[in-house]
Design a protein around this motif. Structure first.
Motif, PDB file in Angstrom:
ATOM      1  N   ARG A   1       8.480   1.167   1.914  1.00 15.34           N
ATOM      2  CA  ARG A   1       7.909   1.543   0.631  1.00 15.34           C
ATOM      3  C   ARG A   1       8.000   0.381  -0.362  1.00 15.34           C
ATOM      4  NH1 ARG A   1      10.969   6.093   2.384  1.00 15.34           N
ATOM      5  NH2 ARG A   1       9.661   7.907   2.806  1.00 15.34           N
ATOM      6  N   SER A   2       7.317   0.532  -1.480  1.00 10.91           N
ATOM      7  CA  SER A   2       7.227  -0.535  -2.470  1.00 10.91           C
ATOM      8  C   SER A   2       8.466  -0.599  -3.364  1.00 10.91           C
ATOM      9  CB  SER A   2       5.989  -0.321  -3.356  1.00 10.91           C
ATOM     10  OG  SER A   2       6.216   0.772  -4.233  1.00 10.91           O
ATOM     11  N   LEU A   3       8.539  -1.637  -4.190  1.00 10.39           N
ATOM     12  CA  LEU A   3       9.624  -1.792  -5.150  1.00 10.39           C
ATOM     13  C   LEU A   3       9.602  -0.702  -6.211  1.00 10.39           C
ATOM     14  CD1 LEU A   3       9.542  -5.670  -5.757  1.00 10.39           C
ATOM     15  CD2 LEU A   3      11.192  -4.380  -4.383  1.00 10.39           C
ATOM     16  N   VAL A   4       8.441  -0.158  -6.540  1.00 10.49           N
ATOM     17  CA  VAL A   4       8.372   0.941  -7.513  1.00 10.49           C
ATOM     18  C   VAL A   4       9.198   2.115  -7.018  1.00 10.49           C
ATOM     19  CG1 VAL A   4       6.861   2.689  -8.532  1.00 10.49           C
ATOM     20  CG2 VAL A   4       6.160   0.296  -8.538  1.00 10.49           C
ATOM     21  N   ASN A   5       9.079   2.398  -5.736  1.00  9.80           N
ATOM     22  CA  ASN A   5       9.859   3.501  -5.166  1.00  9.80           C
ATOM     23  C   ASN A   5      11.353   3.192  -5.167  1.00  9.80           C
ATOM     24  OD1 ASN A   5       9.911   6.079  -3.344  1.00  9.80           O
ATOM     25  ND2 ASN A   5      11.152   4.559  -2.301  1.00  9.80           N
TER      26      ASN A   5
ATOM     27  N   MET B   1      -4.183   3.875  -2.680  1.00 10.36           N
ATOM     28  CA  MET B   1      -3.115   4.632  -3.319  1.00 10.36           C
ATOM     29  C   MET B   1      -2.611   3.857  -4.519  1.00 10.36           C
ATOM     30  SD  MET B   1       0.425   6.265  -1.775  1.00 10.36           S
ATOM     31  CE  MET B   1       1.378   4.743  -1.793  1.00 10.36           C
ATOM     32  N   ALA B   2      -2.368   4.559  -5.622  1.00  4.85           N
ATOM     33  CA  ALA B   2      -1.849   3.940  -6.839  1.00  4.85           C
ATOM     34  C   ALA B   2      -0.727   4.790  -7.394  1.00  4.85           C
ATOM     35  CB  ALA B   2      -2.962   3.787  -7.871  1.00  4.85           C
ATOM     36  N   GLU B   3       0.287   4.126  -7.957  1.00  9.02           N
ATOM     37  CA  GLU B   3       1.401   4.837  -8.578  1.00  9.02           C
ATOM     38  C   GLU B   3       1.857   4.100  -9.832  1.00  9.02           C
ATOM     39  OE1 GLU B   3       3.786   7.385  -5.255  1.00  9.02           O
ATOM     40  OE2 GLU B   3       4.665   5.496  -5.885  1.00  9.02           O
ATOM     41  N   TYR B   4       2.218   4.893 -10.833  1.00  7.37           N
ATOM     42  CA  TYR B   4       2.827   4.360 -12.049  1.00  7.37           C
ATOM     43  C   TYR B   4       4.113   5.131 -12.294  1.00  7.37           C
ATOM     44  CZ  TYR B   4       3.783   3.629 -17.016  1.00  7.37           C
ATOM     45  OH  TYR B   4       4.400   3.336 -18.206  1.00  7.37           O
ATOM     46  N   ALA B   5       5.177   4.432 -12.653  1.00  3.45           N
ATOM     47  CA  ALA B   5       6.469   5.070 -12.912  1.00  3.45           C
ATOM     48  C   ALA B   5       7.031   4.577 -14.240  1.00  3.45           C
ATOM     49  CB  ALA B   5       7.455   4.764 -11.786  1.00  3.45           C
TER      50      ALA B   5
ATOM     51  N   MET C   1       4.375  -0.382 -11.429  1.00  2.00           N
ATOM     52  CA  MET C   1       3.072   0.030 -10.921  1.00  2.00           C
ATOM     53  C   MET C   1       2.888  -0.512  -9.515  1.00  2.00           C
ATOM     54  SD  MET C   1      -0.735  -0.559 -12.557  1.00  2.00           S
ATOM     55  CE  MET C   1      -0.643  -2.345 -12.371  1.00  2.00           C
ATOM     56  N   ASN C   2       2.287   0.301  -8.668  1.00  2.00           N
ATOM     57  CA  ASN C   2       2.016  -0.101  -7.291  1.00  2.00           C
ATOM     58  C   ASN C   2       0.575   0.251  -6.946  1.00  2.00           C
ATOM     59  OD1 ASN C   2       2.928  -1.003  -4.571  1.00  2.00           O
ATOM     60  ND2 ASN C   2       2.365   1.096  -4.018  1.00  2.00           N
ATOM     61  N   LEU C   3      -0.163  -0.725  -6.410  1.00  2.00           N
ATOM     62  CA  LEU C   3      -1.543  -0.521  -5.970  1.00  2.00           C
ATOM     63  C   LEU C   3      -1.658  -1.003  -4.532  1.00  2.00           C
ATOM     64  CD1 LEU C   3      -3.358  -2.075  -9.079  1.00  2.00           C
ATOM     65  CD2 LEU C   3      -2.859   0.344  -8.701  1.00  2.00           C
ATOM     66  N   GLN C   4      -2.224  -0.184  -3.670  1.00  2.00           N
ATOM     67  CA  GLN C   4      -2.400  -0.628  -2.287  1.00  2.00           C
ATOM     68  C   GLN C   4      -3.671  -0.034  -1.692  1.00  2.00           C
ATOM     69  OE1 GLN C   4       1.488   1.112  -1.053  1.00  2.00           O
ATOM     70  NE2 GLN C   4       0.334   2.067   0.631  1.00  2.00           N
ATOM     71  N   ALA C   5      -4.299  -0.813  -0.821  1.00  4.40           N
ATOM     72  CA  ALA C   5      -5.539  -0.385  -0.189  1.00  4.40           C
ATOM     73  C   ALA C   5      -5.606  -0.952   1.213  1.00  4.40           C
ATOM     74  CB  ALA C   5      -6.746  -0.837  -1.007  1.00  4.40           C
ATOM     75  N   GLY C   6      -6.288  -0.226   2.095  1.00  2.76           N
ATOM     76  CA  GLY C   6      -6.428  -0.693   3.464  1.00  2.76           C
ATOM     77  C   GLY C   6      -7.691  -0.160   4.106  1.00  2.76           C
ATOM     78  N   TYR C   7      -8.096  -0.828   5.188  1.00  3.38           N
ATOM     79  CA  TYR C   7      -9.240  -0.336   5.955  1.00  3.38           C
ATOM     80  C   TYR C   7      -8.864  -0.299   7.428  1.00  3.38           C
ATOM     81  CZ  TYR C   7     -13.853   0.416   7.871  1.00  3.38           C
ATOM     82  OH  TYR C   7     -14.909   0.959   8.553  1.00  3.38           O
TER      83      TYR C   7
ATOM     84  N   LEU D   1      -3.586  -4.402   1.746  1.00  4.46           N
ATOM     85  CA  LEU D   1      -3.057  -5.244   0.683  1.00  4.46           C
ATOM     86  C   LEU D   1      -2.286  -4.368  -0.302  1.00  4.46           C
ATOM     87  CD1 LEU D   1      -6.199  -7.452  -0.106  1.00  4.46           C
ATOM     88  CD2 LEU D   1      -4.101  -8.206   1.054  1.00  4.46           C
ATOM     89  N   ARG D   2      -1.225  -4.937  -0.873  1.00  9.31           N
ATOM     90  CA  ARG D   2      -0.430  -4.206  -1.863  1.00  9.31           C
ATOM     91  C   ARG D   2      -0.002  -5.146  -2.989  1.00  9.31           C
ATOM     92  NH1 ARG D   2       4.576  -0.920   0.384  1.00  9.31           N
ATOM     93  NH2 ARG D   2       5.617  -2.945   0.518  1.00  9.31           N
ATOM     94  N   TYR D   3      -0.112  -4.642  -4.222  1.00  9.46           N
ATOM     95  CA  TYR D   3       0.388  -5.378  -5.395  1.00  9.46           C
ATOM     96  C   TYR D   3       1.366  -4.474  -6.135  1.00  9.46           C
ATOM     97  CZ  TYR D   3       0.684  -7.124 -10.159  1.00  9.46           C
ATOM     98  OH  TYR D   3       1.163  -7.542 -11.375  1.00  9.46           O
ATOM     99  N   THR D   4       2.555  -4.987  -6.414  1.00  7.44           N
ATOM    100  CA  THR D   4       3.589  -4.226  -7.098  1.00  7.44           C
ATOM    101  C   THR D   4       4.144  -5.039  -8.257  1.00  7.44           C
ATOM    102  OG1 THR D   4       4.224  -3.279  -4.954  1.00  7.44           O
ATOM    103  CG2 THR D   4       5.743  -2.940  -6.789  1.00  7.44           C
ATOM    104  N   THR D   5       4.327  -4.384  -9.400  1.00 13.26           N
ATOM    105  CA  THR D   5       4.957  -5.047 -10.535  1.00 13.26           C
ATOM    106  C   THR D   5       6.039  -4.150 -11.116  1.00 13.26           C
ATOM    107  OG1 THR D   5       4.577  -6.144 -12.664  1.00 13.26           O
ATOM    108  CG2 THR D   5       3.224  -4.210 -12.191  1.00 13.26           C
TER     109      THR D   5
END
Length: 278
Positions: free
Chosen positions: A36-40, A171-175, A202-208, A218-222
């Motif tokens: 999981r991402s750093l946001v989690n 998938m997108a998440e904001y905490a 915030m976490n943004l990720q997308a895939g195909y 790809l995933r971007y986390t801040t």
């Protein structure tokens, strides 16, 4: 235990995941990336002991709405007696305007079920943790002072969404986690060294997922810690490649992450895993 006691009303009792951020509720075996991402890891509310009331209804032919409310002990997993401080109150609502996903796909990483038409799930969670005694409310270390446990109210907001269609997923998440008192103190006002992990992320990720069952994602986390903590913003960029042999039940996954934080050396992390579960 789960009891569907009346029509669309179900009550849960025992220890389980709270209805928090989507990424945490997704099983560790069903993730789009190796972990999981750093946001989690920074802000999730994890598991707890208590009761949950869940309900759902449909507007028109497809628009599904789910409501969840939980009252839990507040000390986190595997603590069954001796409540300290107050309790944890969690509310969540979800909107699925195009109806249900295939096989509960709104809580599966990647579009492994290959939705034939657009599917969207939007979730909002608000968690009120009364007199929390752990650094993240339900997780991390207990906060002690000269008279016992340090207590503070912690409020956490999550907003997330999942979108899927024909192998594409997003998938997108904001905490946002805040506390009445971020720093634990003794009775004389001096600091103990413990603190609440407050801040936003915030976490943004997308895939195909291709027809070959190989997926690129790809995933971007801040992460933006509360100003009082005097910590720098963390940015992480992740590229993932997965081969699904039997969906999430049998797969090989790999990802590489590039992380930046002011005042520290940039970091590159590579991971690879083989996953087999039943």
């Amino acid at each position: 235990m789960k009891w569907n006691f009346y029509k669309n009303f179900t009550i849960w009792a025992g220890q389980t995941k709270l209805p928090g951020n989507r990424e945490r509720v997704i099983s560790s075996g069903n993730l789009q990336f190796v972990d999981r991402s750093l946001v989690n890891s920074k802000y999730n509310i994890d598991r707890d002991m208590g009761i949950q009331l869940r309900h759902h209804f449909t507007l028109g032919k497809k628009f599904l709405i789910r409501e969840m409310f939980a009252i839990s002990q507040g000390e986190g997993r595997n603590i069954t007696v001796g409540n300290i401080g107050g309790y944890d109150y969690t509310s969540r609502i979800e909107f699925l305007p195009f109806g249900e996903f295939k096989k509960k796909g709104d809580y599966l990483g990647s579009d492994v079920k290959r939705e034939e038409s657009s599917k969207l799930a939007i979730g909002i969670t608000y968690d009120i943790h009364d007199r929390a005694v752990r650094e993240n409310g339900n997780t991390k270390s207990f906060m002690y002072n000269d008279v016992g446990y340090f207590e503070t109210d912690i409020n956490t907001l999550f907003i997330d969404l999942m979108y899927k269609i024909k192998g594409f997923s997003f998938m997108a998440e904001y905490a946002d986690k805040q506390a009445d008192n971020i720093f634990a103190t003794n009775s004389d006002g001096s600091f103990t060294g413990d603190n609440v992990g407050a801040g936003t992320g915030m976490n943004l990720q997308a895939g195909y997922l291709f027809e070959s069952n190989i997926e690129f994602a790809l995933r971007y986390t801040t992460i933006d810690p509360a100003k009082e903590l005097n910590k720098e913003i963390i940015n992480q960029y992740t590229l993932g490649v997965s081969k699904y042999i039997v969906g999430h039940k049998l797969k090989v996954q790999s990802d590489i992450s590039y992380t930046t934080e002011e005042g520290k050396n940039d970091n590159i992390m590579y991971r690879m895993q083989f996953d087999l579960h039943f």
